[in-house]
Design a protein around this motif. Structure first.
Motif, PDB file in Angstrom:
ATOM      1  N   HIS A 146       0.810  -1.217   0.000  1.00  0.00           N
ATOM      2  CA  HIS A 146       0.000   0.000   0.000  1.00  0.00           C
ATOM      3  C   HIS A 146       0.844   1.267   0.000  1.00  0.00           C
ATOM      4  CE1 HIS A 146      -4.230  -1.566   1.243  1.00  0.00           C
ATOM      5  NE2 HIS A 146      -3.610  -2.408   0.437  1.00  0.00           N
ATOM      6  N   ASP A 147       2.079   1.177   0.497  1.00  0.00           N
ATOM      7  CA  ASP A 147       2.937   2.363   0.471  1.00  0.00           C
ATOM      8  C   ASP A 147       3.269   2.749  -0.969  1.00  0.00           C
ATOM      9  OD1 ASP A 147       4.376   0.020   0.196  1.00  0.00           O
ATOM     10  OD2 ASP A 147       6.145   0.761   1.272  1.00  0.00           O
ATOM     11  N   GLN A 148       3.589   1.749  -1.797  1.00  0.00           N
ATOM     12  CA  GLN A 148       3.883   2.022  -3.196  1.00  0.00           C
ATOM     13  C   GLN A 148       2.647   2.496  -3.947  1.00  0.00           C
ATOM     14  OE1 GLN A 148       6.919   1.971  -4.770  1.00  0.00           O
ATOM     15  NE2 GLN A 148       7.646   1.805  -2.656  1.00  0.00           N
ATOM     16  N   ARG A 154      -0.216   9.496  -5.781  1.00  0.00           N
ATOM     17  CA  ARG A 154       0.117  10.908  -5.609  1.00  0.00           C
ATOM     18  C   ARG A 154       0.970  11.434  -6.755  1.00  0.00           C
ATOM     19  NH1 ARG A 154      -1.568   8.645  -1.366  1.00  0.00           N
ATOM     20  NH2 ARG A 154      -2.345   9.754   0.484  1.00  0.00           N
ATOM     21  N   ILE A 155       1.852  10.600  -7.263  1.00  0.00           N
ATOM     22  CA  ILE A 155       2.653  10.996  -8.419  1.00  0.00           C
ATOM     23  C   ILE A 155       1.738  11.270  -9.611  1.00  0.00           C
ATOM     24  CG2 ILE A 155       4.295  10.149 -10.140  1.00  0.00           C
ATOM     25  CD1 ILE A 155       5.755   8.715  -7.857  1.00  0.00           C
ATOM     26  N   ALA A 162       8.945  11.947 -13.832  1.00  0.00           N
ATOM     27  CA  ALA A 162       9.819  13.094 -14.081  1.00  0.00           C
ATOM     28  C   ALA A 162       9.136  14.404 -13.695  1.00  0.00           C
ATOM     29  CB  ALA A 162      10.235  13.122 -15.550  1.00  0.00           C
ATOM     30  N   ASP A 163       7.843  14.526 -14.033  1.00  0.00           N
ATOM     31  CA  ASP A 163       7.086  15.727 -13.648  1.00  0.00           C
ATOM     32  C   ASP A 163       7.057  15.876 -12.131  1.00  0.00           C
ATOM     33  OD1 ASP A 163       6.485  16.312 -16.290  1.00  0.00           O
ATOM     34  OD2 ASP A 163       4.610  15.160 -16.246  1.00  0.00           O
ATOM     35  N   PHE A 164       6.838  14.763 -11.457  1.00  0.00           N
ATOM     36  CA  PHE A 164       6.764  14.784  -9.998  1.00  0.00           C
ATOM     37  C   PHE A 164       8.096  15.216  -9.390  1.00  0.00           C
ATOM     38  CE2 PHE A 164       7.319  12.777  -5.858  1.00  0.00           C
ATOM     39  CZ  PHE A 164       6.169  13.182  -5.194  1.00  0.00           C
TER      40      PHE A 164
END
Length: 266
Positions: A146-148, A154-155, A162-164
């Motif tokens: 769940h962390d990933q 969110r990314i 890359a944008d993140f």
């Protein structure tokens, strides 16, 4: 939960890393005595950092061992000069807390082991997954995976990875610049700030050893390493009015043989 089996009270060597004269348990000890003499130092692996509570069991004359102390863990830190050993710092639990009521004064949940440090899976040690899914977890902060999932969700709100990264670097650098420009020169140093989501608190830590814990439920705790404390004043102002306020003034004084200086906070 971390479970620690204590011995009967014994003398410490003169060079004890925590400055203790004895460790272990005897019947006349108060919960504070048991904590002060036994919350360190131990060989504690990575699993210890995922636990919320620690139980301390000691020999009981009637039969076997019994639990004599329960602590809500705030942090686990290395012992100075002993990088292989760590100290458990936390809050002593009292009657009325579910962990205290379930274990303290009762037979040890673990017995017949040679290692003083063991672990206990308990339904009282569960917490909600930090991703926000409301699933209970027994150890750690997340349901596996769940962390990933939460990170990539969110990314995706920003765009590609890359944008993140570009967004985060720009935001982080901008925040650092603004903080440097806004911060005044402080006489007592700049505290480090930590968010302990699992325990519901923000922690402020000054170079002098002064610590401030601000809990989400409104509690505030002050501490200072190698010090004793005296409460100077407790006051309520304009109670019942729209701008009522309250304060506590405490003075921390260095214990004999330490380098800390006196400090006050409110």
């Amino acid at each position: 939960m971390i479970h620690i089996t204590l011995t009967d009270a014994k003398s410490c060597p003169a060079d004890d890393a925590l400055g203790r004269t004895r460790y272990g348990y005897s019947a006349e000890m108060t919960p504070s005595d048991v904590y002060d003499l036994n919350h360190g130092y131990y060989v504690l692996g990575a699993r210890a950092d995922r636990e919320r509570y620690a139980l301390f069991s000691a020999p009981d004359q009637s039969a076997g061992n019994k639990v004599v102390l329960a602590v809500e863990i705030q942090e686990i830190v290395p012992v100075e000069g002993r990088p292989d050993r760590r100290v458990i710092n936390g809050d002593i639990l009292q009657e009325g807390h579910p962990v205290f009521d379930a274990y303290v004064g009762r037979p040890s949940p673990i017995s017949g082991v040679r290692n003083p440090v063991t672990y206990l899976d308990s339904p009282l040690d569960r917490r909600l997954c930090e991703c926000g899914c409301r699933t209970e977890v027994a150890r750690g902060l997340f349901v596996p995976g769940h962390d990933q999932r939460a990170l990539h969700e969110r990314i995706a709100t920003i765009g590609t990875v890359a944008d993140f990264l570009r967004w985060f670097d720009e935001l982080h650098n901008s925040a650092e610049t603004q903080a440097e420009e806004a911060d005044p020169e402080l006489r007592h140093g700049r505290p480090r700030v930590f968010r302990r989501e699992g325990w519901g608190l923000d922690k402020y830590e000054w170079p002098t050893g002064l610590e401030l814990f601000v809990y989400d439920d409104g509690r505030v705790k002050l501490g200072c390493w190698d010090s004793s404390v005296a409460v100077v004043d407790v006051s309520n102002f304009a109670k019942g009015k729209s701008r009522a306020s309250a304060h506590v003034v405490a003075r921390f004084s260095a214990l004999e043989g330490t380098a800390s200086s006196d400090s006050s906070t409110s």
